[in-house]
Design an enzyme around this catalytic site. Structure first.
Site, PDB file in Angstrom:
ATOM      1  N   ASP A  11       0.889  -1.168   0.000  1.00 18.90           N
ATOM      2  CA  ASP A  11       0.000   0.000   0.000  1.00 18.90           C
ATOM      3  C   ASP A  11       0.922   1.211   0.000  1.00 18.90           C
ATOM      4  O   ASP A  11       1.645   1.455   0.957  1.00 18.90           O
ATOM      5  CB  ASP A  11      -0.865  -0.046   1.272  1.00 18.90           C
ATOM      6  CG  ASP A  11      -1.762   1.184   1.417  1.00 18.90           C
ATOM      7  OD1 ASP A  11      -1.562   2.179   0.690  1.00 18.90           O
ATOM      8  OD2 ASP A  11      -2.656   1.138   2.282  1.00 18.90           O
ATOM      9  N   HIS A  18      -8.596   4.961   2.345  1.00 22.81           N
ATOM     10  CA  HIS A  18      -7.966   3.650   2.142  1.00 22.81           C
ATOM     11  C   HIS A  18      -8.750   2.795   1.155  1.00 22.81           C
ATOM     12  O   HIS A  18      -8.580   1.580   1.121  1.00 22.81           O
ATOM     13  CB  HIS A  18      -7.902   2.896   3.474  1.00 22.81           C
ATOM     14  CG  HIS A  18      -6.941   3.480   4.469  1.00 22.81           C
ATOM     15  ND1 HIS A  18      -5.578   3.280   4.392  1.00 22.81           N
ATOM     16  CD2 HIS A  18      -7.145   4.247   5.566  1.00 22.81           C
ATOM     17  CE1 HIS A  18      -4.988   3.898   5.407  1.00 22.81           C
ATOM     18  NE2 HIS A  18      -5.917   4.497   6.130  1.00 22.81           N
ATOM     19  N   ASP A  52      -6.636  -0.517  -1.663  1.00 22.21           N
ATOM     20  CA  ASP A  52      -5.502   0.410  -1.754  1.00 22.21           C
ATOM     21  C   ASP A  52      -4.162  -0.309  -1.856  1.00 22.21           C
ATOM     22  O   ASP A  52      -3.119   0.292  -1.628  1.00 22.21           O
ATOM     23  CB  ASP A  52      -5.516   1.370  -0.560  1.00 22.21           C
ATOM     24  CG  ASP A  52      -5.439   0.640   0.779  1.00 22.21           C
ATOM     25  OD1 ASP A  52      -5.311  -0.604   0.785  1.00 22.21           O
ATOM     26  OD2 ASP A  52      -5.517   1.310   1.822  1.00 22.21           O
ATOM     27  N   ASP A  53      -4.195  -1.594  -2.197  1.00 17.82           N
ATOM     28  CA  ASP A  53      -2.944  -2.352  -2.298  1.00 17.82           C
ATOM     29  C   ASP A  53      -2.557  -2.586  -3.745  1.00 17.82           C
ATOM     30  O   ASP A  53      -3.351  -3.096  -4.533  1.00 17.82           O
ATOM     31  CB  ASP A  53      -3.087  -3.678  -1.546  1.00 17.82           C
ATOM     32  CG  ASP A  53      -3.133  -3.444  -0.061  1.00 17.82           C
ATOM     33  OD1 ASP A  53      -2.063  -3.362   0.554  1.00 17.82           O
ATOM     34  OD2 ASP A  53      -4.245  -3.274   0.482  1.00 17.82           O
ATOM     35  N   TYR A  90      -3.772   9.085   0.286  1.00 17.42           N
ATOM     36  CA  TYR A  90      -3.799   8.821   1.713  1.00 17.42           C
ATOM     37  C   TYR A  90      -2.764   7.771   2.135  1.00 17.42           C
ATOM     38  O   TYR A  90      -2.763   6.663   1.624  1.00 17.42           O
ATOM     39  CB  TYR A  90      -5.199   8.422   2.203  1.00 17.42           C
ATOM     40  CG  TYR A  90      -5.229   8.653   3.681  1.00 17.42           C
ATOM     41  CD1 TYR A  90      -5.248   9.954   4.184  1.00 17.42           C
ATOM     42  CD2 TYR A  90      -5.084   7.607   4.564  1.00 17.42           C
ATOM     43  CE1 TYR A  90      -5.156  10.198   5.539  1.00 17.42           C
ATOM     44  CE2 TYR A  90      -4.997   7.844   5.921  1.00 17.42           C
ATOM     45  CZ  TYR A  90      -5.028   9.140   6.402  1.00 17.42           C
ATOM     46  OH  TYR A  90      -4.929   9.374   7.729  1.00 17.42           O
ATOM     47  N   ASP A 131      -7.861  -7.232   0.775  1.00 16.33           N
ATOM     48  CA  ASP A 131      -7.656  -5.932   1.431  1.00 16.33           C
ATOM     49  C   ASP A 131      -8.529  -5.847   2.674  1.00 16.33           C
ATOM     50  O   ASP A 131      -9.611  -6.427   2.722  1.00 16.33           O
ATOM     51  CB  ASP A 131      -8.002  -4.791   0.455  1.00 16.33           C
ATOM     52  CG  ASP A 131      -7.587  -3.424   1.008  1.00 16.33           C
ATOM     53  OD1 ASP A 131      -6.593  -3.360   1.770  1.00 16.33           O
ATOM     54  OD2 ASP A 131      -8.252  -2.414   0.686  1.00 16.33           O
ATOM     55  N   TYR A 228       1.949   0.265  14.863  1.00 13.66           N
ATOM     56  CA  TYR A 228       1.052   0.124  13.737  1.00 13.66           C
ATOM     57  C   TYR A 228       1.361   1.117  12.628  1.00 13.66           C
ATOM     58  O   TYR A 228       1.378   2.316  12.834  1.00 13.66           O
ATOM     59  CB  TYR A 228      -0.410   0.317  14.177  1.00 13.66           C
ATOM     60  CG  TYR A 228      -1.342   0.234  12.999  1.00 13.66           C
ATOM     61  CD1 TYR A 228      -1.472  -0.967  12.303  1.00 13.66           C
ATOM     62  CD2 TYR A 228      -2.058   1.327  12.559  1.00 13.66           C
ATOM     63  CE1 TYR A 228      -2.299  -1.057  11.205  1.00 13.66           C
ATOM     64  CE2 TYR A 228      -2.897   1.241  11.462  1.00 13.66           C
ATOM     65  CZ  TYR A 228      -3.003   0.047  10.791  1.00 13.66           C
ATOM     66  OH  TYR A 228      -3.818  -0.046   9.701  1.00 13.66           O
ATOM     67  N   LYS A 231      -1.800  -2.440   7.867  1.00 14.85           N
ATOM     68  CA  LYS A 231      -1.954  -3.875   8.102  1.00 14.85           C
ATOM     69  C   LYS A 231      -1.149  -4.636   7.084  1.00 14.85           C
ATOM     70  O   LYS A 231      -0.195  -4.139   6.532  1.00 14.85           O
ATOM     71  CB  LYS A 231      -3.414  -4.259   8.048  1.00 14.85           C
ATOM     72  CG  LYS A 231      -4.157  -3.858   9.308  1.00 14.85           C
ATOM     73  CD  LYS A 231      -5.567  -4.315   9.245  1.00 14.85           C
ATOM     74  CE  LYS A 231      -6.206  -4.040   7.927  1.00 14.85           C
ATOM     75  NZ  LYS A 231      -6.160  -2.625   7.537  1.00 14.85           N
ATOM     76  N   ASP A 232      -1.557  -5.845   6.860  1.00 15.51           N
ATOM     77  CA  ASP A 232      -0.732  -6.763   6.113  1.00 15.51           C
ATOM     78  C   ASP A 232      -1.645  -7.441   5.137  1.00 15.51           C
ATOM     79  O   ASP A 232      -1.733  -8.650   5.097  1.00 15.51           O
ATOM     80  CB  ASP A 232      -0.123  -7.769   7.080  1.00 15.51           C
ATOM     81  CG  ASP A 232      -0.866  -7.768   8.396  1.00 15.51           C
ATOM     82  OD1 ASP A 232      -2.103  -7.877   8.381  1.00 15.51           O
ATOM     83  OD2 ASP A 232      -0.204  -7.654   9.419  1.00 15.51           O
ATOM     84  N   ASP A 233      -2.389  -6.636   4.414  1.00 12.37           N
ATOM     85  CA  ASP A 233      -3.336  -7.150   3.437  1.00 12.37           C
ATOM     86  C   ASP A 233      -2.621  -8.195   2.572  1.00 12.37           C
ATOM     87  O   ASP A 233      -1.640  -7.876   1.910  1.00 12.37           O
ATOM     88  CB  ASP A 233      -3.882  -5.982   2.619  1.00 12.37           C
ATOM     89  CG  ASP A 233      -4.614  -5.001   3.532  1.00 12.37           C
ATOM     90  OD1 ASP A 233      -5.321  -5.470   4.433  1.00 12.37           O
ATOM     91  OD2 ASP A 233      -4.455  -3.790   3.359  1.00 12.37           O
ATOM     92  N   TYR A 347      -5.419   0.229  16.484  1.00  7.68           N
ATOM     93  CA  TYR A 347      -5.547   1.568  17.049  1.00  7.68           C
ATOM     94  C   TYR A 347      -6.099   1.357  18.447  1.00  7.68           C
ATOM     95  O   TYR A 347      -7.066   0.612  18.604  1.00  7.68           O
ATOM     96  CB  TYR A 347      -6.636   2.373  16.329  1.00  7.68           C
ATOM     97  CG  TYR A 347      -6.244   3.030  15.052  1.00  7.68           C
ATOM     98  CD1 TYR A 347      -6.138   4.416  14.981  1.00  7.68           C
ATOM     99  CD2 TYR A 347      -6.035   2.276  13.910  1.00  7.68           C
ATOM    100  CE1 TYR A 347      -5.825   5.030  13.784  1.00  7.68           C
ATOM    101  CE2 TYR A 347      -5.717   2.894  12.719  1.00  7.68           C
ATOM    102  CZ  TYR A 347      -5.608   4.270  12.656  1.00  7.68           C
ATOM    103  OH  TYR A 347      -5.303   4.875  11.485  1.00  7.68           O
TER     104      TYR A 347
HETATM  105  P1  13P Z   1      -5.208  -0.467   4.883  1.00  7.57           P
HETATM  106  O1  13P Z   1      -4.358  -1.414   5.708  1.00  7.57           O
HETATM  107  O2  13P Z   1      -5.833  -1.160   3.718  1.00  7.57           O
HETATM  108  O3  13P Z   1      -4.408   0.738   4.497  1.00  7.57           O
HETATM  109  O4  13P Z   1      -6.426  -0.001   5.773  1.00  7.57           O
HETATM  110  C1  13P Z   1      -6.180   0.757   6.905  1.00  7.57           C
HETATM  111  C2  13P Z   1      -7.403   1.055   7.709  1.00  7.57           C
HETATM  112  O5  13P Z   1      -7.279   1.154   8.885  1.00  7.57           O
HETATM  113  C3  13P Z   1      -8.702   1.248   7.052  1.00  7.57           C
HETATM  114  O6  13P Z   1      -9.705   1.567   7.976  1.00  7.57           O
HETATM  115 MG    MG Z   2      -4.173   2.145   3.192  1.00  9.11          MG
HETATM  116 MG    MG Z   3      -4.974  -2.146   2.143  1.00  9.66          MG
END
Ligand code: 13P
Ligand code: MG
Ligand code: MG
Ligand code: 13P
Length: 364
Positions: A11, A18, A52-53, A90, A131, A228, A231-233, A347
């Site tokens: 990403d 996102h 968004d990946d 973003y 994702d 953080y 994540k690790d989509d 979070y």
């Molecule tokens: P991504 O890991 O796809 O960027 O999403 C982050 C997120 O917290 C969306 O709510």
């Molecule tokens: Mg993102």
């Molecule tokens: Mg993502």
């Protein structure tokens, strides 16, 4: 000649928020990979996105964990990040944790799944990309594909896979791997892989000849960074047919939109919705989590495809169910099991709120 299929993703900036990918980033990746193809570094490529990946799918003959190929992916992400910064997309460069490339993108943020094999007479491969979830999302479908005869008829009736498969399982807390021989050790394995935020299926091999059948990306970004940063989509490569599950058996598990972690702020559970490429734009509450499937026939390293596998009305019911489940989970608001357990949220305000209330918790 052995062919290597490398799927490397990151990403590098979302559009909008996102939810999706700006076309300029796809264009930059396509230009970079065409140059690499023209120079002979890679045989073929396909650029896709899931949410968004940015997904770089490449074939070559250099084997897995090749420095040149990883550098190509890294440099492509860097170029895309420059554009993402210019457009103020973003989280520009969100998954690039280090400023300098040191030989291998593993451990630097991007997700990687790679597989090297001698091409069969025909080699159908499915690349799954998701994702708003984590690599644990593949545990249930991989178990069904390679371990469940109610899903995969071939386990019962195809002599080439009747012996079963070896599942390699990673403990992400201890950084150890263990092999399970399935079906004999099925119950032992399920004890672990049911805890899908702790134990991840890293690869699957056919027991009769040790041939690799599936490889997943098992990077946990939040662990890599110590804090953080995204994540690790995950991505997953699965080979199909002729002694592996048929394509239809490989995709069948996704008719059940099982509950995965990673929706909104990486801190909520929700259903994994199988969608077409064009519908891979998770928007509602930044979700629900999505998965796409790109099918290829690999022909002397050429990627014949992609075919958009979930663009099929037979997945409409799974999508309807996912939407219904999304409503059901959303109605829980900030309550578990929609919200993740405290220790798994990406979070959290817990330390601050605890501090604020210091001294107000009385022993009883
Ligand atoms: P991504 O890991 O796809 O960027 O999403 C982050 C997120 O917290 C969306 O709510
Ligand atoms: Mg993102
Ligand atoms: Mg993502
Ligand atoms: P193969 O064993 O040739 O892969 O055939 C299985 C199949 O496609 C049946 O659906």
């Amino acid at each position: 000649m052995k062919t290597t299929l490398s799927v490397i993703k990151a990403d590098i900036g979302g559009y909008v928020g996102h939810s999706s990918m700006h076309p300029a980033l796809i264009e930059i990746a396509e230009t970079a990979l065409s140059e690499a193809k023209n120079s002979g570094m890679i045989i073929d490529f396909s650029v896709l996105h899931c949410g968004d990946d940015l997904e770089l799918i490449m074939t070559h003959t250099k084997g897995v964990e090749n420095q040149e190929i990883h550098k190509l992916a890294w440099d492509t992400f860097i170029k895309g990040t420059e554009k993402a910064k210019e457009l103020k997309l973003y989280g520009a460069g969100q998954d690039l944790l280090s400023d300098a490339f040191s030989g291998n993108v593993k451990g630097m943020g991007p997700g990687v799944a790679e597989i090297e094999f001698e091409e069969r007479r025909s080699d159908p491969v499915i690349v799954f990309m998701a994702d708003k979830t984590s690599p644990g999302a593949w545990n249930l479908p991989l178990y069904k594909m390679f371990g469940d005869p109610f899903n995969t008829a071939g386990l019962v009736i195809d002599p080439h896979m009747h012996d079963g498969f070896i599942f390699e399982v990673l403990d992400i807390y201890e950084n150890t791997v263990v092999d399970f021989s399935i079906p004999e050790e099925l119950y032992d394995m399920l004890v672990f892989i049911g805890a899908m935020e702790h134990y991840l299926i890293k690869s699957v091999r056919r027991k009769s000849d040790n041939e690799v059948a599936a490889v997943s990306s098992t990077q946990k970004l939040n662990f890599l960074a110590g804090k953080y940063v995204g994540k690790d989509d995950p991505v997953l490569i699965v080979r199909a047919q002729s002694g592996f599950p048929a394509m239809g058996e490989v995709i069948e598990p996704f008719t059940f939109p099982h509950i995965v972690a990673g929706w909104m702020r990486g801190s909520h559970h929700g259903p994994l919705m199988p969608v077409s490429f064009e519908d891979a734009n998770p928007s509602r509450f930044d979700g629900p989590p999505r998965v796409i499937a790109a099918g290829f026939q690999i022909a002397n390293g050429k990627l014949v495809g992609p075919r958009d596998i979930f663009k099929d009305p037979s997945f409409d019911r799974a999508r309807d169910t996912a939407n219904e489940m999304a409503d059901f989970f959303r109605a829980h608001g900030p309550f578990e099991p929609h919200r993740l357990p405290l220790e798994e949220m990406e979070y959290t305000t817990l330390p601050e709120v605890k501090k604020k209330l210091e001294g107000r918790f009385k022993k009883i």
